[in-house]
Write a protein that holds these residues in place. Structure first.
Motif, PDB file in Angstrom:
ATOM      1  N   VAL A 175     -36.320 -56.575  -1.641  1.00  0.00           N
ATOM      2  CA  VAL A 175     -35.772 -55.903  -0.460  1.00  0.00           C
ATOM      3  C   VAL A 175     -35.315 -56.942   0.562  1.00  0.00           C
ATOM      4  O   VAL A 175     -34.221 -56.843   1.123  1.00  0.00           O
ATOM      5  CB  VAL A 175     -36.801 -54.934   0.166  1.00  0.00           C
ATOM      6  CG1 VAL A 175     -36.361 -54.458   1.546  1.00  0.00           C
ATOM      7  CG2 VAL A 175     -37.032 -53.746  -0.756  1.00  0.00           C
ATOM      8  N   ALA A 176     -36.141 -57.952   0.794  1.00  0.00           N
ATOM      9  CA  ALA A 176     -35.781 -59.001   1.751  1.00  0.00           C
ATOM     10  C   ALA A 176     -34.517 -59.735   1.310  1.00  0.00           C
ATOM     11  O   ALA A 176     -33.626 -60.011   2.134  1.00  0.00           O
ATOM     12  CB  ALA A 176     -36.940 -59.986   1.925  1.00  0.00           C
ATOM     13  N   LEU A 177     -34.414 -60.048   0.029  1.00  0.00           N
ATOM     14  CA  LEU A 177     -33.203 -60.713  -0.480  1.00  0.00           C
ATOM     15  C   LEU A 177     -31.976 -59.839  -0.271  1.00  0.00           C
ATOM     16  O   LEU A 177     -30.928 -60.312   0.182  1.00  0.00           O
ATOM     17  CB  LEU A 177     -33.357 -61.062  -1.960  1.00  0.00           C
ATOM     18  CG  LEU A 177     -34.329 -62.172  -2.315  1.00  0.00           C
ATOM     19  CD1 LEU A 177     -34.417 -62.328  -3.838  1.00  0.00           C
ATOM     20  CD2 LEU A 177     -33.946 -63.486  -1.677  1.00  0.00           C
ATOM     21  N   ALA A 178     -32.105 -58.559  -0.612  1.00  0.00           N
ATOM     22  CA  ALA A 178     -30.972 -57.635  -0.475  1.00  0.00           C
ATOM     23  C   ALA A 178     -30.597 -57.430   0.991  1.00  0.00           C
ATOM     24  O   ALA A 178     -29.422 -57.315   1.326  1.00  0.00           O
ATOM     25  CB  ALA A 178     -31.308 -56.297  -1.124  1.00  0.00           C
ATOM     26  N   ALA A 179     -31.601 -57.384   1.844  1.00  0.00           N
ATOM     27  CA  ALA A 179     -31.357 -57.089   3.257  1.00  0.00           C
ATOM     28  C   ALA A 179     -30.756 -58.258   4.019  1.00  0.00           C
ATOM     29  O   ALA A 179     -29.921 -58.063   4.905  1.00  0.00           O
ATOM     30  CB  ALA A 179     -32.661 -56.662   3.928  1.00  0.00           C
ATOM     31  N   ASP A 180     -31.161 -59.468   3.694  1.00  0.00           N
ATOM     32  CA  ASP A 180     -30.872 -60.588   4.591  1.00  0.00           C
ATOM     33  C   ASP A 180     -29.973 -61.688   4.047  1.00  0.00           C
ATOM     34  O   ASP A 180     -29.480 -62.506   4.824  1.00  0.00           O
ATOM     35  CB  ASP A 180     -32.185 -61.223   5.045  1.00  0.00           C
ATOM     36  CG  ASP A 180     -33.017 -60.304   5.919  1.00  0.00           C
ATOM     37  OD1 ASP A 180     -32.433 -59.404   6.546  1.00  0.00           O
ATOM     38  OD2 ASP A 180     -34.239 -60.483   5.964  1.00  0.00           O
ATOM     39  N   THR A 181     -29.751 -61.765   2.756  1.00  0.00           N
ATOM     40  CA  THR A 181     -29.055 -62.924   2.193  1.00  0.00           C
ATOM     41  C   THR A 181     -27.669 -63.143   2.797  1.00  0.00           C
ATOM     42  O   THR A 181     -27.364 -64.248   3.263  1.00  0.00           O
ATOM     43  CB  THR A 181     -28.963 -62.827   0.661  1.00  0.00           C
ATOM     44  OG1 THR A 181     -30.291 -62.799   0.130  1.00  0.00           O
ATOM     45  CG2 THR A 181     -28.219 -64.015   0.076  1.00  0.00           C
ATOM     46  N   ASN A 206     -22.889 -57.430   9.550  1.00  0.00           N
ATOM     47  CA  ASN A 206     -24.034 -56.521   9.390  1.00  0.00           C
ATOM     48  C   ASN A 206     -23.631 -55.069   9.618  1.00  0.00           C
ATOM     49  O   ASN A 206     -24.108 -54.176   8.924  1.00  0.00           O
ATOM     50  CB  ASN A 206     -25.172 -56.923  10.322  1.00  0.00           C
ATOM     51  CG  ASN A 206     -25.934 -58.108   9.786  1.00  0.00           C
ATOM     52  OD1 ASN A 206     -26.141 -58.223   8.586  1.00  0.00           O
ATOM     53  ND2 ASN A 206     -26.337 -59.000  10.660  1.00  0.00           N
ATOM     54  N   LYS A 207     -22.745 -54.826  10.564  1.00  0.00           N
ATOM     55  CA  LYS A 207     -22.259 -53.457  10.814  1.00  0.00           C
ATOM     56  C   LYS A 207     -21.572 -52.920   9.558  1.00  0.00           C
ATOM     57  O   LYS A 207     -21.810 -51.786   9.140  1.00  0.00           O
ATOM     58  CB  LYS A 207     -21.298 -53.445  12.000  1.00  0.00           C
ATOM     59  CG  LYS A 207     -20.828 -52.056  12.421  1.00  0.00           C
ATOM     60  CD  LYS A 207     -19.931 -52.160  13.641  1.00  0.00           C
ATOM     61  CE  LYS A 207     -19.575 -50.827  14.242  1.00  0.00           C
ATOM     62  NZ  LYS A 207     -18.917 -49.890  13.370  1.00  0.00           N
ATOM     63  N   TRP A 208     -20.752 -53.734   8.954  1.00  0.00           N
ATOM     64  CA  TRP A 208     -20.043 -53.343   7.734  1.00  0.00           C
ATOM     65  C   TRP A 208     -21.035 -53.067   6.597  1.00  0.00           C
ATOM     66  O   TRP A 208     -20.921 -52.066   5.900  1.00  0.00           O
ATOM     67  CB  TRP A 208     -19.057 -54.456   7.354  1.00  0.00           C
ATOM     68  CG  TRP A 208     -18.315 -54.202   6.087  1.00  0.00           C
ATOM     69  CD1 TRP A 208     -17.231 -53.391   5.905  1.00  0.00           C
ATOM     70  CD2 TRP A 208     -18.610 -54.765   4.807  1.00  0.00           C
ATOM     71  NE1 TRP A 208     -16.828 -53.425   4.588  1.00  0.00           N
ATOM     72  CE2 TRP A 208     -17.662 -54.256   3.894  1.00  0.00           C
ATOM     73  CE3 TRP A 208     -19.583 -55.655   4.344  1.00  0.00           C
ATOM     74  CZ2 TRP A 208     -17.664 -54.609   2.547  1.00  0.00           C
ATOM     75  CZ3 TRP A 208     -19.576 -55.999   3.003  1.00  0.00           C
ATOM     76  CH2 TRP A 208     -18.624 -55.474   2.124  1.00  0.00           C
ATOM     77  N   MET A 209     -22.018 -53.952   6.431  1.00  0.00           N
ATOM     78  CA  MET A 209     -22.990 -53.787   5.336  1.00  0.00           C
ATOM     79  C   MET A 209     -23.862 -52.555   5.548  1.00  0.00           C
ATOM     80  O   MET A 209     -24.085 -51.784   4.604  1.00  0.00           O
ATOM     81  CB  MET A 209     -23.870 -55.032   5.210  1.00  0.00           C
ATOM     82  CG  MET A 209     -23.137 -56.223   4.657  1.00  0.00           C
ATOM     83  SD  MET A 209     -24.200 -57.615   4.192  1.00  0.00           S
ATOM     84  CE  MET A 209     -25.297 -57.785   5.562  1.00  0.00           C
ATOM     85  N   ILE A 210     -24.366 -52.358   6.749  1.00  0.00           N
ATOM     86  CA  ILE A 210     -25.222 -51.204   7.025  1.00  0.00           C
ATOM     87  C   ILE A 210     -24.436 -49.912   6.805  1.00  0.00           C
ATOM     88  O   ILE A 210     -24.955 -48.943   6.254  1.00  0.00           O
ATOM     89  CB  ILE A 210     -25.797 -51.268   8.458  1.00  0.00           C
ATOM     90  CG1 ILE A 210     -26.755 -52.461   8.589  1.00  0.00           C
ATOM     91  CG2 ILE A 210     -26.512 -49.970   8.812  1.00  0.00           C
ATOM     92  CD1 ILE A 210     -27.138 -52.788  10.025  1.00  0.00           C
ATOM     93  N   GLY A 211     -23.175 -49.900   7.197  1.00  0.00           N
ATOM     94  CA  GLY A 211     -22.336 -48.727   7.010  1.00  0.00           C
ATOM     95  C   GLY A 211     -22.121 -48.370   5.548  1.00  0.00           C
ATOM     96  O   GLY A 211     -21.750 -47.241   5.218  1.00  0.00           O
ATOM     97  N   ARG A 212     -22.373 -49.314   4.661  1.00  0.00           N
ATOM     98  CA  ARG A 212     -22.238 -49.075   3.228  1.00  0.00           C
ATOM     99  C   ARG A 212     -23.597 -48.965   2.542  1.00  0.00           C
ATOM    100  O   ARG A 212     -23.697 -49.027   1.320  1.00  0.00           O
ATOM    101  CB  ARG A 212     -21.403 -50.180   2.584  1.00  0.00           C
ATOM    102  CG  ARG A 212     -19.925 -49.948   2.839  1.00  0.00           C
ATOM    103  CD  ARG A 212     -19.144 -51.219   3.019  1.00  0.00           C
ATOM    104  NE  ARG A 212     -17.786 -50.924   3.458  1.00  0.00           N
ATOM    105  CZ  ARG A 212     -17.441 -50.655   4.713  1.00  0.00           C
ATOM    106  NH1 ARG A 212     -18.332 -50.606   5.650  1.00  0.00           N
ATOM    107  NH2 ARG A 212     -16.181 -50.413   5.029  1.00  0.00           N
ATOM    108  N   GLY A 213     -24.667 -48.857   3.350  1.00  0.00           N
ATOM    109  CA  GLY A 213     -26.004 -48.719   2.784  1.00  0.00           C
ATOM    110  C   GLY A 213     -26.564 -50.018   2.245  1.00  0.00           C
ATOM    111  O   GLY A 213     -27.519 -50.021   1.484  1.00  0.00           O
TER     112      GLY A 213
END
Length: 165
Positions: free
Chosen positions: A92-98, A147-154
């Motif tokens: 999860v950390a790798l997926a969330a922050d890399t 980050n806005k772009w990534m969060i918007g795509r889940g």
């Protein structure tokens, strides 16, 4: 995926599926979370390398490595607190922050490398701390839309939200 805990944080994610509009505030909060760990690692690496009299390249490598370690650690700590096993929490950390950390490190170190005399500044120099502070601020500004772009795509920090308590 535990949707019951995810719904508590619906204000962070755009929809249940993670697609849609994300506020700049949400993106900035995710970026600030990531930047905090990155900044701790970055500063620590620069301080250690500079204090030991290392050259620019080994100091920068140490700073980048520690930025990733501390950046991942902040997310890992929160996910582990939710009762998730280490292996899942690490993924999860790798997926969330890399991507976020990579963008911040590229910008941060790029600014410092391009700033005249910043790479040769010492801990006691205002230039050292000023260039570092400005480079982190620039990294924040550049990473927030990512980050806005990534969060918007889940993706990115959105994958962490189901583990928040």
């Amino acid at each position: 995926m535990q949707h019951d805990t995810h719904s508590e944080h619906a204000h962070h994610a755009p929809t249940h599926e993670g697609h849609g509009t994300v506020s700049w505030s949400t993106a900035a909060q995710a970026t600030l979370h990531c930047l905090t760990g990155c900044a701790i690692g970055e500063v620590l690496g620069m301080v250690i390398g500079t204090a030991l009299g290392w050259g620019n390249v080994p100091t920068m490598v140490l700073a980048i490595a520690l930025a990733f370690v501390f950046g991942y650690s902040f997310t890992l700590r929160g996910v582990l607190r939710a009762g998730v096993g280490f292996r899942t929490a690490f993924r999860v950390a790798l997926a969330a922050d890399t991507l976020s950390i990579a963008v911040m490190e590229l910008i941060d170190n790029g600014v410092i490398a391009l700033w005249p005399n910043a790479m040769d500044a010492h801990l006691a120099d205002l230039l050292f701390w000023g260039a570092l502070a400005i480079s982190l601020a620039v990294a924040f500004v550049v990473a927030t839309p990512v980050n806005k772009w990534m969060i918007g795509r889940g993706k990115g920090h959105a994958v962490v939200h189901q583990y928040h308590r």
